[in-house]
Design an enzyme around this catalytic site. Structure first.
Site, PDB file in Angstrom:
ATOM      1  CD  GLU A  55     -21.605  75.556  80.941  1.00  0.00           C
ATOM      2  OE1 GLU A  55     -20.584  76.066  80.444  1.00  0.00           O
ATOM      3  OE2 GLU A  55     -22.572  75.134  80.269  1.00  0.00           O
ATOM      4  CG  ASP A  77     -27.014  80.319  69.850  1.00  0.00           C
ATOM      5  OD1 ASP A  77     -26.445  80.708  68.817  1.00  0.00           O
ATOM      6  OD2 ASP A  77     -26.603  79.381  70.551  1.00  0.00           O
ATOM      7  CE1 TYR A  92     -19.542  76.597  69.450  1.00  0.00           C
ATOM      8  CE2 TYR A  92     -18.060  78.491  69.384  1.00  0.00           C
ATOM      9  CZ  TYR A  92     -19.262  77.908  69.770  1.00  0.00           C
ATOM     10  OH  TYR A  92     -20.176  78.645  70.473  1.00  0.00           O
ATOM     11  CB  ALA A 152     -17.649  79.156  61.195  1.00  0.00           C
TER      12      ALA A 152
END
Length: 315
Positions: free
Chosen positions: A30, A122, A163, A170
């Site tokens: 990434e 986000d 996650y 959550a």
């Protein structure tokens, strides 16, 4: 643990940790889009260094701002045009209508991109905190909805986030698993995890995923840490824990970048070796646009340029 995994675990304990690994792991990397010419040069040096290792794909992150989107698109397009590696473009729901997202997806398709990393995203940050997520009135309210929209528009390969230590928003670990299942049921091909520093955390998560009836590919995300303070800040926003021993390990090395790099590579490589012993064969590296650490870890895992095997490795 299977018989093969037990044998591999015993081998990892009885022999030099990285002796003659088969080089059978699959890797991906990434990057984030560069903001300056110097950062762009660093990124492309890194891409060219990692390209011969034969990664499955290189993903490029994506922000909510227009200029960030344009840089992401430019970086992804260049990967498609100038390398042999498949490009994966990140895409979020933040501050965008379905029509605007469809336009971005169409541009990616026209540029030759066939893989999207679909994320809710986000909202803009206020200092070290995020405002609560609010969907665009005409947009997607979740990553699962985004995946469904992408799949309805074009037959992209789609990856989503997972996650191991539970998403910070959550309500429970179960609700987090339920959300992951919704994303995969919507058509996602795999999940890539947030970074973590305990192999046991990943193995527990893998077991929980299987118990939840999820059989999709779960790829661990690996972050080689060279700056603990920066990593702590990122970890606080994504629910990852930093073990106390990591602070102690990097203590006193602020003015010694070479020593930090050596320790960083050692810590990340040890984590990958434990994961490998537990049957993991896919790794996604968060490079922070620097190639050296990820390259070194891949080398230890037996991965050589152009798919070559280390001499004497198990075939």
């Amino acid at each position: 643990m299977t018989i093969d995994e037990l044998h591999e675990a015993r081998r990892a304990a009885d022999e030099p940790l990285f002796a003659d690994l088969a080089g059978d792991a699959r890797i991906s990397f990434e990057f984030f889009p560069p903001k300056t010419e110097k950062m762009e040069a660093t990124l492309w040096d890194s891409v060219k260094m990692l390209e011969p290792l034969g990664p499955r794909f290189i993903s490029v992150t994506y922000g909510a701002g227009g200029s960030t989107r344009e840089r992401t698109h430019a970086t992804v397009r260049r990967i498609v045009q100038e390398t042999s590696v498949k490009a994966a473009a990140h895409l979020t729901c933040v501050d965008a209508s379905k029509g605007e997202i469809e336009e971005v997806i169409s541009d990616y398709w026209d540029a030759g991109v066939r893989h999207i990393v679909a994320l809710r995203g986000d909202p803009p940050r206020q200092g070290d905190t995020f405002e609560p997520f609010q969907a665009h009135p005409d947009g997607y309210a979740s990553a699962a909805e985004l995946v469904e929209g992408i799949k309805a528009f074009k037959p992209f390969e789609v990856s989503v986030a997972a996650y191991p230590e539970v998403h910070p928003e959550a309500e429970t670990a179960q609700s987090d698993l339920d959300n992951l299942k919704r994303k995969l049921d919507a058509g996602a091909n795999r999940a890539i995890t947030q970074f973590f520093f305990s192999a046991d955390n990943f193995f527990r998560f893998r077991d929980d995923v299987a118990a939840a009836g999820i059989d999709a590919e779960i790829v661990p995300g690996i972050l080689p840490v060279s700056n603990v303070a920066t990593t702590k800040r990122i970890a606080g926003m994504c629910g990852a824990s930093i073990p106390p021993w990591m602070d102690r390990l990097f203590d006193g090395l602020d003015a010694l970048p070479a020593a930090r790099q050596l320790i960083s590579a050692t810590v990340a490589a040890e984590l990958c070796r434990k994961l490998y012993a537990g049957g993991v064969r896919d790794f996604h590296f968060y490079t922070l646009n620097r190639a050296e650490l990820s390259y070194a870890i891949c080398h230890l895992l037996g991965i050589r340029p152009d798919g070559g095997m280390p001499e004497g490795a198990n075939q």
